[in-house]
Write an enzyme that holds these catalytic residues in place. Structure first.
Site, PDB file in Angstrom:
ATOM      1  N   ASP A   1       3.879  38.776  -8.220  1.00 20.85           N
ATOM      2  CA  ASP A   1       5.035  38.012  -8.381  1.00 20.85           C
ATOM      3  C   ASP A   1       5.888  39.713  -8.204  1.00 20.85           C
ATOM      4  O   ASP A   1       5.382  40.942  -8.458  1.00 20.85           O
ATOM      5  CB  ASP A   1       5.728  37.822  -9.480  1.00 20.85           C
ATOM      6  CG  ASP A   1       5.333  36.755  -9.762  1.00 20.85           C
ATOM      7  OD1 ASP A   1       5.708  35.799  -9.140  1.00 20.85           O
ATOM      8  OD2 ASP A   1       5.133  35.723 -11.304  1.00 20.85           O
TER       9      ASP A   1
ATOM     10  N   GLU B   1      30.336  36.553 -33.836  1.00 23.13           N
ATOM     11  CA  GLU B   1      30.371  38.415 -34.137  1.00 23.13           C
ATOM     12  C   GLU B   1      28.677  38.670 -33.851  1.00 23.13           C
ATOM     13  O   GLU B   1      28.367  40.411 -33.295  1.00 23.13           O
ATOM     14  CB  GLU B   1      31.388  38.845 -34.645  1.00 23.13           C
ATOM     15  CG  GLU B   1      32.639  38.169 -34.855  1.00 23.13           C
ATOM     16  CD  GLU B   1      32.947  38.989 -32.936  1.00 23.13           C
ATOM     17  OE1 GLU B   1      32.455  39.615 -32.415  1.00 23.13           O
ATOM     18  OE2 GLU B   1      33.424  38.325 -31.736  1.00 23.13           O
TER      19      GLU B   1
ATOM     20  N   ARG C   1       5.698  30.910 -17.455  1.00 28.04           N
ATOM     21  CA  ARG C   1       5.539  30.359 -16.440  1.00 28.04           C
ATOM     22  C   ARG C   1       4.201  31.200 -16.557  1.00 28.04           C
ATOM     23  O   ARG C   1       3.204  30.883 -15.075  1.00 28.04           O
ATOM     24  CB  ARG C   1       5.918  30.984 -15.048  1.00 28.04           C
ATOM     25  CG  ARG C   1       6.739  31.804 -15.165  1.00 28.04           C
ATOM     26  CD  ARG C   1       7.667  32.129 -14.157  1.00 28.04           C
ATOM     27  NE  ARG C   1       7.369  32.458 -12.837  1.00 28.04           N
ATOM     28  CZ  ARG C   1       6.834  33.518 -12.633  1.00 28.04           C
ATOM     29  NH1 ARG C   1       5.864  34.897 -12.977  1.00 28.04           N
ATOM     30  NH2 ARG C   1       5.869  33.587 -11.428  1.00 28.04           N
TER      31      ARG C   1
ATOM     32  N   PRO D   1      22.146  41.732 -28.195  1.00 26.87           N
ATOM     33  CA  PRO D   1      22.184  42.625 -27.461  1.00 26.87           C
ATOM     34  C   PRO D   1      21.922  44.489 -27.314  1.00 26.87           C
ATOM     35  O   PRO D   1      22.335  45.214 -26.451  1.00 26.87           O
ATOM     36  CB  PRO D   1      23.521  42.229 -27.217  1.00 26.87           C
ATOM     37  CG  PRO D   1      24.550  41.807 -27.993  1.00 26.87           C
ATOM     38  CD  PRO D   1      22.798  41.534 -29.124  1.00 26.87           C
TER      39      PRO D   1
HETATM   40  N1  ADE Z   1      23.591  37.562 -27.519  1.00 26.86           N
HETATM   41  C1  ADE Z   1      24.603  37.951 -27.203  1.00 26.86           C
HETATM   42  N2  ADE Z   1      25.021  39.041 -25.340  1.00 26.86           N
HETATM   43  C2  ADE Z   1      22.491  39.152 -25.643  1.00 26.86           C
HETATM   44  C3  ADE Z   1      22.287  39.622 -24.911  1.00 26.86           C
HETATM   45  N3  ADE Z   1      22.334  40.279 -23.878  1.00 26.86           N
HETATM   46  N4  ADE Z   1      20.663  39.478 -24.958  1.00 26.86           N
HETATM   47  C4  ADE Z   1      20.295  39.274 -26.123  1.00 26.86           C
HETATM   48  N5  ADE Z   1      20.890  38.099 -26.681  1.00 26.86           N
HETATM   49  C5  ADE Z   1      22.605  38.309 -26.562  1.00 26.86           C
END
Ligand code: ADE
Length: 246
Positions: A169, A117, A154, A90
């Site tokens: 697209d 975590e 794709r 993330p």
């Molecule tokens: N793992 C947890 N959240 C994530 C996200 N937003 N993007 C990629 N991997 C993740």
């Protein structure tokens, strides 16, 4: 193309890999997708893949050895391929269409999916890319990897039936897609725009471009900053801005 997904939950991929366009791409040998469960490289009798953080703190971290061993096993199986090792994170770079296009030109993609975590920091030393699906936290990297695999596969040559359809697209042209209509001509009082039925391809192309531009202006004005606007586009946008102020 070869794709390897390194995950503790390989069955999660049954759905996205087992239907529609991605399924067909696998059947046609355009892409090979392998799932590597890194639990097999876990430590001790219980095949541990996680542990508590040094320095204290909440939650568990993925240990480095199982993920390194999983990637080593992929390198042993495919020693010759040039690999992108992509960490699902993330805190990574936000995934977008340009990235999907870049990935679709690669020989071998390896997606590393974490859980818990986070990761032992040393795992980052073997990755080429750290990528996020968006600004939210998922329970693991699997859903993010599924989305990235779908968006990438794709785009591979010969995957989409109509060779043109990926180019029009939303996002690939830098603008959102224009509206589409099919039969019937009138439905619940809503009519198909006349221009689409008059057979004049020049006018139709012009209408579609204008609608794409308008939709992008209304919904995603941020995208216009990186789009090469023509003088006519700029004039239209100025008109819409004036309308907005009225
Ligand atoms: N793992 C947890 N959240 C994530 C996200 N937003 N993007 C990629 N991997 C993740």
């Amino acid at each position: 193309m070869i794709i390897d997904v390194v995950t503790l939950f390989p069955e999660m991929f049954d759905g996205p890999l087992g239907y529609s366009i991605v399924k067909r791409a696998i059947e046609k040998d355009i892409v090979e997708v392998n799932r590597v469960n890194f639990r097999q490289f876990g430590k001790g009798k219980h095949q541990r893949v996680d542990d508590t953080p040094y320095g204290g703190g909440a939650g568990m971290l993925l240990k480095p050895e199982p993920l390194f061993d999983a990637v080593d096993s992929i390198n042993e199986r495919e020693p010759e391929t040039k690999k992108r090792i992509i960490l699902m994170d993330p805190a990574g770079k936000p995934f977008n269409q340009a990235m999907a296009e870049e990935f679709s030109g690669e020989e071998h993609l390896v997606f590393l999916c974490g859980h818990y975590e986070g990761y032992d920091e040393r795992i980052r030393s073997m990755v080429t890319d750290e990528v996020s699906l968006g600004d939210y936290v998922l329970t693991g990297g699997e859903l993010a990897a599924m989305v990235m695999i779908d968006a990438t596969v794709r785009l591979l040559p010969e995957v989409l039936g109509n060779a043109d359809s990926a180019q029009t697209d939303s996002h690939s042209s830098g603008l959102l897609e224009h509206p589409h209509y099919t039969r019937p001509v009138e439905y619940r009082g809503m009519k198909v725009p006349d221009v689409l039925m008059n057979g004049n391809h020049g006018l139709i192309a012009e209408w579609r471009h204008k609608e794409s531009l308008k939709r992008t202006f209304e919904r995603r004005p941020d995208m216009l900053a990186s789009y090469d606007l023509s003088d006519q586009d700029k004039k239209l946008i100025a008109e819409w801005k004036t309308e907005e102020m009225e």
